[in-house]
Scaffold this motif. Structure first.
Motif, PDB file in Angstrom:
ATOM      1  N   TRP A  74       0.753  -1.186   0.113  1.00 43.94           N
ATOM      2  CA  TRP A  74       0.239   0.114   0.201  1.00 43.94           C
ATOM      3  C   TRP A  74       0.932   1.311   0.283  1.00 43.94           C
ATOM      4  O   TRP A  74       0.116   2.391  -0.133  1.00 43.94           O
ATOM      5  CB  TRP A  74      -1.045  -0.125   1.256  1.00 43.94           C
ATOM      6  CG  TRP A  74      -0.236   0.095   2.266  1.00 43.94           C
ATOM      7  CD1 TRP A  74      -0.579  -1.041   2.988  1.00 43.94           C
ATOM      8  CD2 TRP A  74       1.017   1.129   3.364  1.00 43.94           C
ATOM      9  NE1 TRP A  74       0.877  -1.538   4.524  1.00 43.94           N
ATOM     10  CE2 TRP A  74       1.265   0.084   4.463  1.00 43.94           C
ATOM     11  CE3 TRP A  74       0.988   1.954   2.968  1.00 43.94           C
ATOM     12  CZ2 TRP A  74       1.825   0.542   5.341  1.00 43.94           C
ATOM     13  CZ3 TRP A  74       1.614   2.445   4.033  1.00 43.94           C
ATOM     14  CH2 TRP A  74       2.359   2.404   5.223  1.00 43.94           C
ATOM     15  N   CYS A  75       2.224   1.585   0.201  1.00 45.26           N
ATOM     16  CA  CYS A  75       2.905   2.148   0.037  1.00 45.26           C
ATOM     17  C   CYS A  75       3.268   2.620  -0.801  1.00 45.26           C
ATOM     18  O   CYS A  75       4.626   1.547  -1.883  1.00 45.26           O
ATOM     19  CB  CYS A  75       3.860   1.764   0.955  1.00 45.26           C
ATOM     20  SG  CYS A  75       5.327   3.113   1.474  1.00 45.26           S
ATOM     21  N   GLY A  76       3.406   3.762  -1.673  1.00 50.05           N
ATOM     22  CA  GLY A  76       4.149   4.162  -2.261  1.00 50.05           C
ATOM     23  C   GLY A  76       5.034   4.005  -2.901  1.00 50.05           C
ATOM     24  O   GLY A  76       6.130   4.204  -3.875  1.00 50.05           O
ATOM     25  N   PRO A  77       5.685   4.747  -1.738  1.00 54.17           N
ATOM     26  CA  PRO A  77       6.867   5.150  -2.226  1.00 54.17           C
ATOM     27  C   PRO A  77       7.866   4.033  -2.489  1.00 54.17           C
ATOM     28  O   PRO A  77       9.032   3.611  -2.849  1.00 54.17           O
ATOM     29  CB  PRO A  77       7.681   6.153  -0.542  1.00 54.17           C
ATOM     30  CG  PRO A  77       6.774   6.510  -0.530  1.00 54.17           C
ATOM     31  CD  PRO A  77       5.594   5.643  -0.804  1.00 54.17           C
ATOM     32  N   CYS A  78       7.175   2.933  -1.826  1.00 52.38           N
ATOM     33  CA  CYS A  78       7.998   1.766  -1.604  1.00 52.38           C
ATOM     34  C   CYS A  78       7.668   0.708  -3.359  1.00 52.38           C
ATOM     35  O   CYS A  78       8.790   0.180  -3.490  1.00 52.38           O
ATOM     36  CB  CYS A  78       7.236   0.575  -0.659  1.00 52.38           C
ATOM     37  SG  CYS A  78       7.006   0.848   1.175  1.00 52.38           S
ATOM     38  N   ARG A 120       8.895   8.548   1.123  1.00 58.64           N
ATOM     39  CA  ARG A 120       8.997   7.527   2.293  1.00 58.64           C
ATOM     40  C   ARG A 120       7.448   7.653   3.447  1.00 58.64           C
ATOM     41  O   ARG A 120       6.718   8.076   2.691  1.00 58.64           O
ATOM     42  CB  ARG A 120      10.005   8.179   4.131  1.00 58.64           C
ATOM     43  CG  ARG A 120      11.337   8.206   3.975  1.00 58.64           C
ATOM     44  CD  ARG A 120      11.679   6.734   3.839  1.00 58.64           C
ATOM     45  NE  ARG A 120      11.471   5.752   5.009  1.00 58.64           N
ATOM     46  CZ  ARG A 120      12.522   5.600   6.016  1.00 58.64           C
ATOM     47  NH1 ARG A 120      13.788   6.436   6.022  1.00 58.64           N
ATOM     48  NH2 ARG A 120      12.484   4.674   7.032  1.00 58.64           N
ATOM     49  N   CYS A 121       7.331   6.559   3.542  1.00 57.74           N
ATOM     50  CA  CYS A 121       5.787   7.087   4.711  1.00 57.74           C
ATOM     51  C   CYS A 121       6.227   6.414   5.857  1.00 57.74           C
ATOM     52  O   CYS A 121       6.901   5.555   6.202  1.00 57.74           O
ATOM     53  CB  CYS A 121       4.847   5.354   4.682  1.00 57.74           C
ATOM     54  SG  CYS A 121       4.194   5.207   2.369  1.00 57.74           S
ATOM     55  N   TYR A 122       5.992   7.506   6.481  1.00 59.50           N
ATOM     56  CA  TYR A 122       5.824   7.339   8.488  1.00 59.50           C
ATOM     57  C   TYR A 122       4.352   7.350   8.665  1.00 59.50           C
ATOM     58  O   TYR A 122       3.868   7.041   9.339  1.00 59.50           O
ATOM     59  CB  TYR A 122       6.103   8.653   8.058  1.00 59.50           C
ATOM     60  CG  TYR A 122       7.411   9.254   7.684  1.00 59.50           C
ATOM     61  CD1 TYR A 122       8.704   8.981   8.074  1.00 59.50           C
ATOM     62  CD2 TYR A 122       7.210   9.836   6.094  1.00 59.50           C
ATOM     63  CE1 TYR A 122      10.296   8.949   7.409  1.00 59.50           C
ATOM     64  CE2 TYR A 122       8.704  10.270   5.677  1.00 59.50           C
ATOM     65  CZ  TYR A 122       9.931   9.733   6.475  1.00 59.50           C
ATOM     66  OH  TYR A 122      11.141  10.418   5.800  1.00 59.50           O
ATOM     67  N   GLY A 135      -2.371   7.251  11.703  1.00 61.82           N
ATOM     68  CA  GLY A 135      -1.896   5.585  10.707  1.00 61.82           C
ATOM     69  C   GLY A 135      -0.228   6.331  10.272  1.00 61.82           C
ATOM     70  O   GLY A 135       0.636   6.405  11.581  1.00 61.82           O
ATOM     71  N   TRP A 136      -0.767   6.372   8.744  1.00 65.18           N
ATOM     72  CA  TRP A 136       0.685   6.747   8.416  1.00 65.18           C
ATOM     73  C   TRP A 136       0.325   7.390   7.119  1.00 65.18           C
ATOM     74  O   TRP A 136      -0.545   7.797   7.205  1.00 65.18           O
ATOM     75  CB  TRP A 136       1.190   4.598   7.211  1.00 65.18           C
ATOM     76  CG  TRP A 136       1.489   3.719   8.206  1.00 65.18           C
ATOM     77  CD1 TRP A 136       0.653   3.573   8.770  1.00 65.18           C
ATOM     78  CD2 TRP A 136       2.736   3.525   8.314  1.00 65.18           C
ATOM     79  NE1 TRP A 136       1.640   2.307   9.221  1.00 65.18           N
ATOM     80  CE2 TRP A 136       2.800   2.824   9.374  1.00 65.18           C
ATOM     81  CE3 TRP A 136       4.303   3.910   7.443  1.00 65.18           C
ATOM     82  CZ2 TRP A 136       3.754   1.621   9.556  1.00 65.18           C
ATOM     83  CZ3 TRP A 136       5.178   3.224   7.851  1.00 65.18           C
ATOM     84  CH2 TRP A 136       4.832   2.035   8.956  1.00 65.18           C
ATOM     85  N   ILE A 137       1.416   8.020   6.973  1.00 61.24           N
ATOM     86  CA  ILE A 137       0.909   9.046   6.492  1.00 61.24           C
ATOM     87  C   ILE A 137       2.747   9.362   5.515  1.00 61.24           C
ATOM     88  O   ILE A 137       3.673   8.925   5.069  1.00 61.24           O
ATOM     89  CB  ILE A 137       1.331  10.347   7.147  1.00 61.24           C
ATOM     90  CG1 ILE A 137       0.422  11.313   7.776  1.00 61.24           C
ATOM     91  CG2 ILE A 137       2.094  12.106   5.644  1.00 61.24           C
ATOM     92  CD1 ILE A 137      -0.670  11.329   7.022  1.00 61.24           C
ATOM     93  N   CYS A 138       2.229   9.149   3.657  1.00 62.50           N
ATOM     94  CA  CYS A 138       3.021   9.056   2.657  1.00 62.50           C
ATOM     95  C   CYS A 138       3.447  10.470   2.134  1.00 62.50           C
ATOM     96  O   CYS A 138       2.659  11.718   1.873  1.00 62.50           O
ATOM     97  CB  CYS A 138       2.146   8.341   1.648  1.00 62.50           C
ATOM     98  SG  CYS A 138       2.178   6.727   2.163  1.00 62.50           S
ATOM     99  N   VAL A 175      13.452  -0.473  15.475  1.00 64.95           N
ATOM    100  CA  VAL A 175      13.031   0.685  14.987  1.00 64.95           C
ATOM    101  C   VAL A 175      13.020   0.953  13.906  1.00 64.95           C
ATOM    102  O   VAL A 175      13.568   2.271  13.144  1.00 64.95           O
ATOM    103  CB  VAL A 175      14.192   1.935  15.834  1.00 64.95           C
ATOM    104  CG1 VAL A 175      13.414   2.715  16.407  1.00 64.95           C
ATOM    105  CG2 VAL A 175      15.229   0.526  16.993  1.00 64.95           C
ATOM    106  N   VAL A 176      11.561   0.544  13.260  1.00 70.15           N
ATOM    107  CA  VAL A 176      11.521   1.321  11.491  1.00 70.15           C
ATOM    108  C   VAL A 176      10.100   2.187  11.700  1.00 70.15           C
ATOM    109  O   VAL A 176       8.750   1.343  12.907  1.00 70.15           O
ATOM    110  CB  VAL A 176      10.770   0.194  10.900  1.00 70.15           C
ATOM    111  CG1 VAL A 176      10.462   0.254   9.381  1.00 70.15           C
ATOM    112  CG2 VAL A 176      12.079  -1.171  11.013  1.00 70.15           C
ATOM    113  N   SER A 177      10.683   3.271  11.850  1.00 72.16           N
ATOM    114  CA  SER A 177       9.822   4.747  12.250  1.00 72.16           C
ATOM    115  C   SER A 177       9.437   4.727  10.661  1.00 72.16           C
ATOM    116  O   SER A 177       8.542   5.477  10.549  1.00 72.16           O
ATOM    117  CB  SER A 177      10.282   5.220  12.679  1.00 72.16           C
ATOM    118  OG  SER A 177      10.841   6.063  11.866  1.00 72.16           O
ATOM    119  N   GLY A 178       9.700   4.206   8.997  1.00 67.98           N
ATOM    120  CA  GLY A 178       9.130   4.513   8.134  1.00 67.98           C
ATOM    121  C   GLY A 178       9.466   3.596   7.184  1.00 67.98           C
ATOM    122  O   GLY A 178      10.373   3.287   7.700  1.00 67.98           O
TER     123      GLY A 178
END
Length: 577
Positions: A57-61, A573-575, A566-569, A123-126
């Motif tokens: 779901w992560c565009g940058p990914c 990065r998605c954070y 939640g998450w912000i892209c 420690v994965v934050s993004g």
């Protein structure tokens, strides 16, 4: 966020991670391939291993994964290198579809416990996030995404010493830069024309060259091409010694060739290795970009795209003196700006209200107006909308002369209508030609973006989104003076608080730090402005948790709490918020 108490599992070799302990479990002694095959722990022995934290779901990914696949395939030919996918997907169908594009191993979707433990351990934050470990399990880099983007397969073996050497080589190349070092490779000493003709780079030496970084299918480049063509043809007709070489960033060669056929300049071949090298070399961060190389082969300007977009051939020869002249022109325009000068164009002298009502721009003169550049398809835009709606209602509720105008980047009328239905303010009509002019005027490179126009019609802020996220309705009227007033109150809030504290919940000293948004690792609630923070562990404590309610007060008022969760892209990065 701290690593939730997950201990570092070492192998006894100087503190490296024991991959068997962190990637496998008592119930599972295998990893999986996308075809379902199981892979035993000994498949990782003696190898450099990348742990790839990513999600469908992560565009940058989605944009980074194909780059990583290409690098992986190249490294597999000559090196002991492997990758393990650690998914952030929320359902198995999405996991399977995304994993099917990957040639490496993965933690099974069913083992959510191990995936969560790895998130905490590293420690994965993004995301995307790539941790690279050497054959002994020692961390070579936590910035594998950035390293791969920068150096691709040349980054191997990913040690700090090797990356340092690459940086030194780049510095030396810049010091001795010439057109030949920029455009000639071991296997190619030419550029190509649209008809396939090979033109030696040597024929371009002594000319002013524009290196045009382009993505053929990107709307921003498609809109820019006519302006660049106009300037190019004019300069050529005037006898200027000027040429353009396109640096294509496309993967789809047919789409590129279709666009290239209509363009009058040269190009590097599609997928040429030098394209990605030049992206890194010039630290490309936006499209379109036109880097100007002088007759001596040195860089004259890092990006003249905006100048060409706004001034056309008048920007030539792109010197510091010419830019100073153009700045004087821009300054005069800014001083003469009114709301009507930016929102009225020929017969387009209105904006839309609800039910399609046409509201004359003249009715908005004298108000503070926010121009809200946004789109329904954009996750950060949807996340920001509730905060803007609340601020709008609060400001209007105080009787202020205030309005918001939605300027859409939606792809169809239906999406525009659906998104606009959730907004209590005005809008430019879908597809309105003024949108492009406004985007150019305010240099909109990403959305959401909010520009504040003051009662006189002059721009007071191009950072109103950040101001609203930080201060809500309190940011009104978005002037520099108002923001300084707010920040002064935050400084007063922290008076008497200790600069550093030790707390039983964390093993490092915590430092009083300004943090726009964070999740408190003590109470798990969202915090803003002030945190007692450990940079090494990305650990936050709200002042009321670090000092107690008496020492820190109640913190930020409820009405100022952020609404996006939640998450912000955003960007690359998605954070996690």
């Amino acid at each position: 966020m701290e690593s939730n108490g997950v201990a570092e599992v070492t192998n006894g070799n100087g503190g490296g991670y024991d991959l068997t302990s962190i990637l496998f479990s008592a119930e599972r002694d295998y990893l999986v391939r996308s075809n379902g095959d199981q892979v035993k722990p000994d498949s990782l022995e003696g190898k450099t291993v990348g742990l790839y934290f990513s999600a469908s779901w992560c565009g940058p990914c989605q944009r980074f994964t194909p780059i990583l696949v290409e690098v992986y395939n190249e490294l597999q030919k000559h090196h002991n290198f492997e990758i393990v996918f650690v998914s952030g997907d929320e359902d198995k169908e999405s996991y399977d579809a995304y994993f099917s594009k990957m040639p490496w191993f993965a933690i099974p979707f069913s083992d959510s416990e191990t995936r969560e433990q790895l998130d905490a351990l590293f420690v994965v934050s993004g995301i995307p996030h790539l941790v690279i470990l050497d054959k002994d399990g020692k961390v070579l880099t936590n910035e594998g995404v950035e390293v791969i983007q920068e150096y691709e397969d040349e980054a191997y073996p990913f040690s700090s010493e090797h990356i340092g050497k690459l940086k030194e080589q780049e510095a030396a190349a810049k010091a001795n830069q010439s057109l030949k070092t920029l455009l000639v490779s071991k296997s190619r000493d030419y550029v190509i024309s649209a008809d396939g003709k090979k033109v030696p780079v040597a024929e371009l030496e002594g000319k002013t060259i524009g290196l045009y970084f382009v993505l053929a299918t990107y709307n921003g480049c498609l809109a820019f091409n006519p302006k660049l063509i106009e300037a190019y043809k004019y300069l050529r007709e005037e006898g200027e010694n000027f040429e353009i070489v396109m640096i294509p960033l496309d993967d789809d060669e047919p789409s590129f060739q279709e666009e290239f056929a209509s363009l009058p300049w040269f190009s590097l071949p599609v997928k040429d290795k030098f394209c990605s090298k030049l992206v890194r070399y010039f630290e490309l961060n936006s499209l379109p970009t036109v880097v100007v190389i002088g007759p001596d082969g040195k860089t004259l300007h890092s990006n003249v795209a905006e100048a060409i977009e706004e001034h056309g051939m008048k920007a030539y020869p792109f010197t510091a003196e010419k830019y100073a002249e153009l700045e004087e022109i821009e300054k005069a325009k800014r001083e003469a700006q009114t709301l009507e000068s930016i929102l009225v164009s020929e017969d387009c002298d209105f904006v839309l209200g609800k039910d399609g009502i046409k509201v004359p721009v003249s009715d908005l003169v004298g108000r503070t107006v926010l121009l809200y550049f946004s789109a329904h398809w954009c996750p950060p835009c949807r996340a920001f909308l509730p905060a803007l709606v609340q601020a709008y209602k609060d400001i209007k509720g105080k009787g202020e002369a205030f309005e918001v105008i939605f300027i859409s980047s939606d792809r169809d009328q239906a999406s525009f209508d659906e998104f606009f239905s959730k907004m209590p303010w005005l809008a430019l009509p879908f597809g309105d030609k003024r949108k492009q002019a406004l985007s150019s005027l305010f240099k909109v490179r990403g959305i959401p973006m909010v520009v504040a126009i003051g009662p006189t019609g002059k721009t007071v802020s191009t950072d109103a989104r950040e101001q609203i996220m930080s201060h809500g309705a309190g940011a009104y009227p978005f002037t520099v003076e108002r923001i300084k007033e707010i920040e002064a109150t935050y400084d007063e809030m922290a008076e008497g608080w200790p600069e550093k504290v030790e707390h039983a919940s964390h093993h490092h000293e915590l430092v009083l730090t300004k943090r726009q948004f964070f999740n408190c690792d003590g109470c798990s609630e969202e915090g803003r402005i002030w945190s007692y923070y450990c940079d090494e562990c990305d650990f936050d404590l709200h002042p009321k948790c670090a000092l107690g309610n008496e020492g820190a007060g109640g913190g930020v008022a409820d009405e100022d709490k952020a609404t996006a969760q939640g998450w912000i892209c955003d960007g690359d990065r998605c954070y996690k918020e």
